[in-house]
Design an enzyme around this catalytic site. Structure first.
Site, PDB file in Angstrom:
ATOM      1  N   ASP A   1       0.787  -1.230  -0.003  1.00  0.00           N
ATOM      2  CA  ASP A   1      -0.065  -0.032  -0.051  1.00  0.00           C
ATOM      3  C   ASP A   1       0.909   1.160   0.066  1.00  0.00           C
ATOM      4  O   ASP A   1       0.295   2.400   0.425  1.00  0.00           O
ATOM      5  CB  ASP A   1      -0.850  -0.042   1.244  1.00  0.00           C
ATOM      6  CG  ASP A   1      -2.256  -0.628   0.986  1.00  0.00           C
ATOM      7  OD1 ASP A   1      -2.458  -1.178  -0.085  1.00  0.00           O
ATOM      8  OD2 ASP A   1      -3.018  -0.890   1.860  1.00  0.00           O
TER       9      ASP A   1
ATOM     10  N   ASP B   1      -7.245  -7.202  14.091  1.00  0.00           N
ATOM     11  CA  ASP B   1      -6.901  -8.399  14.594  1.00  0.00           C
ATOM     12  C   ASP B   1      -7.731  -8.825  15.495  1.00  0.00           C
ATOM     13  O   ASP B   1      -8.109 -10.173  15.514  1.00  0.00           O
ATOM     14  CB  ASP B   1      -5.226  -8.723  14.651  1.00  0.00           C
ATOM     15  CG  ASP B   1      -4.841  -7.290  15.502  1.00  0.00           C
ATOM     16  OD1 ASP B   1      -5.732  -6.439  15.972  1.00  0.00           O
ATOM     17  OD2 ASP B   1      -3.777  -6.916  15.268  1.00  0.00           O
TER      18      ASP B   1
END
Length: 513
Positions: A136, A269
């Site tokens: 990214d 997460d």
């Protein structure tokens, strides 16, 4: 003569005005102190003592469990049914499950070669593993470097994919989610996630730069307790613990059943781990497997990281608490564990009580001597909690006092971030990638150049730390003159710690390029 008289009178006039102001302030304080401040402070002290007891009981419980696990607990290979993969002449490498290794990256100039090289060097049949680099990066130069590194490994026969997208929606969660959409992923059974600063295998984190400066040593002490105690206890008792977002293996079936990656918080997460747990999936923590990773060594990077790690869980708790309560697939005890132990005590109370009690309320009792804190709450409980936290890093026991002072300063930002998450205030979704230095400092160490701070002095000032430091210093001075509990020893030490961090003199000061 008139001029001399007026000149002589002026200082007395100012002195009188100042005395009048002091008397008025003292009168106002005496009038509100007994009916308002004393009852209010007593209430706050009681709340803080209750939170301290909650944290104390949780720490003692985890200490007892970890001792029992180490002495009598069955090892994972005995608790779960499993069979080692055996070589089969007929099946060949197809006996091995297909594994996808994801490495999300964002402008990782210093560490991209280390992380890609470590993933490509994993001991697994080359035709049963896919390395997926999710880049990214917004810096075109770094993008080109990462792509060239992927091409270099591909030329050696490694099945490596370089994937980019035209936006950064969802940040890391968005990149991982996009990576799972590629057609070749359908053939994979497992997915392994490595952040760019993690290398080689998965399991317990092992820091590669813990000795870089005093700040990284303090972080090592906190992280060692998290991995060796918190994660191990969760795995052994309820088969649940918070996934740290890296150095972990997921069944793709579990990931899909849980709903995949979501970017609604900055702890994608932990979000995934909680949802998977509510679907009935069990987690296994293997502390015997070590993973190299890099700690943030600048105060700026560490503050951003801690904001994300404190704000995200609080915001996730706000979003998921009702869903957890209503869930019918897991036992009541597991829901209590997730809500009370995992979220309330460890992610909320631990931050709030550390700052509010030890940096605000306890010093305030010096100014209001009518309110007393029992010795067990002011000394014994925090001492035991501190010692229990320190067992994970025996080599740093001599740094225990510095760790306490450092953690108390950082609790200011963690508490602020916790309330931002709970209230979904301004910076709730702020995501700033933790800066990694890799081998940059080692490379620059050999160059004889003056060590100049990267930031100007004004940019290194942290106003909140300086204000709290001034408050603690004032309380310490008041205690020296009027107090009787000798809190000034702690107050001066803690004030100095706030001043040091407030002026930015902690962590690695990076030389200019």
């Amino acid at each position: 003569m008139d001029r001399l008289s007026s000149t002589a009178i002026l200082p007395d006039t100012f002195q009188g005005t100042r005395d009048d102001l002091s008397m008025q302030m003292g009168l106002i304080w005496s009038q509100i102190k007994a009916p308002l401040m004393v009852p209010l402070l007593r209430l706050v002290v009681m709340v803080c003592l209750i939170m301290s007891l909650m944290l104390f009981v949780e720490r003692v419980y985890m200490g007892i469990v970890i001792v029992l696990v180490k002495l009598f607990g069955r090892k994972p290979e005995r608790r779960y049914k499993w069979e080692p993969i055996k070589d089969d002449v007929e099946l060949g490498n197809s006996a091995y499950p297909m594994v996808l290794v994801q490495i999300p990256m964002y402008n990782e100039r210093e560490v991209y070669q280390l992380s890609i090289g470590a993933a490509c060097g994993l001991s697994w049949p080359s035709d049963r593993i896919i390395i997926q680099v999710l880049d990214d990066s917004t810096d075109p130069t770094i993008k080109d470097l990462v792509e060239l590194e992927c091409q270099r490994w591909a030329s050696k026969g490694i099945n490596i994919k370089y994937e980019i997208r035209d936006n950064r929606n969802g940040y890391k969660a968005g990149a991982l989610k996009e990576g799972m959409k590629h057609s070749y992923v359908k053939h994979c059974d497992y997915v392994v996630i490595f952040d760019a600063d993690f290398q080689r295998t998965w399991g317990q984190s092992v820091t590669v730069n813990a000795d870089e400066c005093l700040m990284t040593r303090m972080q090592e002490m906190s992280l060692d307790y998290h991995f060796t105690v918190e994660q191990e206890v969760g795995s052994s008792t309820y088969a649940f613990f918070g996934f740290n977002g890296t150095a972990g293996v997921w069944r793709i079936a579990a990931l899909n059943e849980a709903g995949g990656w979501k970017d609604r918080t900055t702890v994608e997460d932990m979000d995934l781990a909680v949802r998977a747990s509510l679907k009935g999936w069990k987690f296994l923590y293997l502390g015997t497997l070590k993973v190299k990773n890099e700690l943030p060594s600048t105060l700026k990077a560490y503050r951003y990281q801690q904001h994300r790690w404190s704000c995200g869980p609080a915001n996730l708790f706000r979003k998921m608490v009702i869903e957890i309560i209503k869930n019918k697939k897991v036992s009541t005890w597991k829901k209590v564990h997730v809500i009370y132990s995992f979220f309330v005590v460890r992610k909320l109370v631990a931050h709030i009580v550390t700052f509010c009690f030890y940096c605000v309320v306890l010093p305030a009792t010096v100014l209001v001597p009518e309110v007393e804190v029992p010795k067990w709450g002011a000394v014994y409980i925090p001492s035991i909690i501190t010692l229990l936290n320190a067992v994970g890093t025996p080599r740093s026991l001599h740094l225990l006092v510095f760790w306490i002072l450092f953690e108390n300063v950082m609790s200011l930002h963690r508490t602020k971030a916790t309330f931002i998450g709970l209230l979904e205030a301004g910076r709730v979704n702020e995501w700033i990638v933790t800066e990694k230095l890799g081998d940059a400092l080692k490379a620059k160490a050999g160059v004889k150049a003056p060590r100049k701070p990267r930031f100007r002095f004004g940019e290194r000032l942290h106003v909140l730390e300086l204000l709290v430091g001034a408050y603690l210093f004032f309380c310490g001075c008041y205690d020296v003159v009027f107090g009787k509990n000798h809190y000034f020893i702690y107050l001066y030490a803690q004030a100095i710690a706030f001043f040091i961090m407030g002026f930015g003199y902690v962590g690695t000061i990076i030389p200019n390029s």
